[in-house]
Design a protein around this motif. Sequence first.
Motif, PDB file in Angstrom:
ATOM      1  N   LEU A   1       4.096   5.661  -5.669  1.00 17.95           N
ATOM      2  CA  LEU A   1       4.145   5.624  -7.133  1.00 17.95           C
ATOM      3  C   LEU A   1       2.963   6.371  -7.747  1.00 17.95           C
ATOM      4  O   LEU A   1       3.107   7.059  -8.759  1.00 17.95           O
ATOM      5  CB  LEU A   1       4.172   4.172  -7.615  1.00 17.95           C
ATOM      6  N   TYR A   2       1.781   6.232  -7.145  1.00 19.45           N
ATOM      7  CA  TYR A   2       0.604   6.952  -7.650  1.00 19.45           C
ATOM      8  C   TYR A   2       0.803   8.456  -7.496  1.00 19.45           C
ATOM      9  O   TYR A   2       0.506   9.222  -8.411  1.00 19.45           O
ATOM     10  CB  TYR A   2      -0.642   6.500  -6.902  1.00 19.45           C
TER      11      TYR A   2
ATOM     12  N   ASP B   1       2.947   1.535 -12.847  1.00 17.54           N
ATOM     13  CA  ASP B   1       3.787   0.887 -11.830  1.00 17.54           C
ATOM     14  C   ASP B   1       3.041   0.745 -10.507  1.00 17.54           C
ATOM     15  O   ASP B   1       3.237  -0.227  -9.769  1.00 17.54           O
ATOM     16  CB  ASP B   1       5.068   1.698 -11.605  1.00 17.54           C
ATOM     17  N   ALA B   2       2.186   1.703 -10.216  1.00 12.99           N
ATOM     18  CA  ALA B   2       1.483   1.709  -8.928  1.00 12.99           C
ATOM     19  C   ALA B   2       0.393   0.648  -8.837  1.00 12.99           C
ATOM     20  O   ALA B   2       0.137   0.101  -7.762  1.00 12.99           O
ATOM     21  CB  ALA B   2       0.865   3.090  -8.681  1.00 12.99           C
ATOM     22  N   GLU B   3      -0.242   0.337  -9.966  1.00 12.37           N
ATOM     23  CA  GLU B   3      -1.444  -0.503  -9.940  1.00 12.37           C
ATOM     24  C   GLU B   3      -1.279  -1.843  -9.219  1.00 12.37           C
ATOM     25  O   GLU B   3      -2.095  -2.178  -8.340  1.00 12.37           O
ATOM     26  CB  GLU B   3      -1.964  -0.739 -11.354  1.00 12.37           C
ATOM     27  N   PRO B   4      -0.259  -2.664  -9.533  1.00 12.73           N
ATOM     28  CA  PRO B   4      -0.181  -3.965  -8.850  1.00 12.73           C
ATOM     29  C   PRO B   4      -0.015  -3.841  -7.344  1.00 12.73           C
ATOM     30  O   PRO B   4      -0.527  -4.670  -6.583  1.00 12.73           O
ATOM     31  CB  PRO B   4       1.036  -4.640  -9.497  1.00 12.73           C
ATOM     32  N   TYR B   5       0.683  -2.801  -6.893  1.00 14.04           N
ATOM     33  CA  TYR B   5       0.862  -2.590  -5.456  1.00 14.04           C
ATOM     34  C   TYR B   5      -0.453  -2.151  -4.805  1.00 14.04           C
ATOM     35  O   TYR B   5      -0.802  -2.607  -3.714  1.00 14.04           O
ATOM     36  CB  TYR B   5       1.949  -1.547  -5.199  1.00 14.04           C
ATOM     37  N   LEU B   6      -1.175  -1.277  -5.484  1.00 18.27           N
ATOM     38  CA  LEU B   6      -2.463  -0.824  -4.954  1.00 18.27           C
ATOM     39  C   LEU B   6      -3.452  -1.976  -4.842  1.00 18.27           C
ATOM     40  O   LEU B   6      -4.247  -2.034  -3.902  1.00 18.27           O
ATOM     41  CB  LEU B   6      -3.043   0.277  -5.853  1.00 18.27           C
ATOM     42  N   ARG B   7      -3.382  -2.903  -5.769  1.00 14.59           N
ATOM     43  CA  ARG B   7      -4.285  -4.053  -5.729  1.00 14.59           C
ATOM     44  C   ARG B   7      -3.994  -4.962  -4.535  1.00 14.59           C
ATOM     45  O   ARG B   7      -4.896  -5.633  -4.027  1.00 14.59           O
ATOM     46  CB  ARG B   7      -4.190  -4.850  -7.031  1.00 14.59           C
TER      47      ARG B   7
ATOM     48  N   GLY C   1       0.816  -1.209   0.000  1.00 14.25           N
ATOM     49  CA  GLY C   1       0.000   0.000   0.000  1.00 14.25           C
ATOM     50  C   GLY C   1       0.851   1.261   0.000  1.00 14.25           C
ATOM     51  O   GLY C   1       0.548   2.226  -0.721  1.00 14.25           O
ATOM     52  N   GLN C   2       1.928   1.253   0.778  1.00  9.98           N
ATOM     53  CA  GLN C   2       2.792   2.434   0.850  1.00  9.98           C
ATOM     54  C   GLN C   2       3.530   2.655  -0.467  1.00  9.98           C
ATOM     55  O   GLN C   2       3.644   3.792  -0.944  1.00  9.98           O
ATOM     56  CB  GLN C   2       3.787   2.264   1.998  1.00  9.98           C
TER      57      GLN C   2
ATOM     58  N   MET D   1      -7.169   5.131  -4.333  1.00  6.38           N
ATOM     59  CA  MET D   1      -6.317   5.423  -5.491  1.00  6.38           C
ATOM     60  C   MET D   1      -6.531   4.387  -6.586  1.00  6.38           C
ATOM     61  O   MET D   1      -6.547   4.727  -7.775  1.00  6.38           O
ATOM     62  CB  MET D   1      -4.853   5.468  -5.070  1.00  6.38           C
ATOM     63  N   LEU D   2      -6.702   3.130  -6.201  1.00  4.04           N
ATOM     64  CA  LEU D   2      -6.983   2.096  -7.189  1.00  4.04           C
ATOM     65  C   LEU D   2      -8.326   2.372  -7.865  1.00  4.04           C
ATOM     66  O   LEU D   2      -8.450   2.252  -9.091  1.00  4.04           O
ATOM     67  CB  LEU D   2      -6.998   0.719  -6.521  1.00  4.04           C
TER      68      LEU D   2
END
Length: 233
Positions: free
Chosen positions: A100-101, A108-114, A94-95, A126-127
Amino acid sequence: MYNLLISIAISVATTALFSAVLGGKIWYGIGPGVIALIVAYILLARRSMKQVEGIMNSAQEEMKNQRIERGVEIMKSAYPIGKWQFLVSSQIDGQIGYILYMSKKFDDAEPYLRRAFKKNWVPRAMLGTLLYKRKKYDEMKEVFEDAVQHNKKEALLWNIYAYCLWKTNERDEAIKVLNRALEHIKADDKTSSNLKALQNNKKMKMRGWNLLWYQFHLDAPPAQQAQMQFRRR
């Protein structure tokens, strides 16, 4: 995970020891065993979180100096601690997704946000906004619905959800969302104001949240908008 297993082992050993000392009856050791389990887990979890905190502080120093990629790599070094303590990995994801967002590295941020912890509402929102930007509206709704179920008291989350619906020409659905919000967050002025605006076919006003709102990149700050207008002229 490992912290729990170690705590259970300590509990079993404590139960056996007290049972043997107090007459060989297993139930004599149950109380001390439970106490040992709780104390051991708290101490081990605290140690793991201290380790994570130290890594995050180091990453934050890199962020302050605009070394985003270096900061993200430092955060990733905390992943092994996730094998010891529950929820650490999802909180790190999440952090990283948040950073990245914020840096507008959306792909780049999307997989982490998921993978972010569901009760950490900012990465989840954010997702949702990222899916809105990509016009994946059905999935956007699923993400926001999941987020508000786990974070019912977060007024800005409800309003961002309603804002995205309103922007996709689903004003009636946005109204329903804000009505639901007010069932959980009583007497919230911003939410009530936006609800009245939608009911009167007027625009939602989100800038009252200031930086909390602008971090989602759904609207440019006034100074940035003025700069963009100047460049156009």
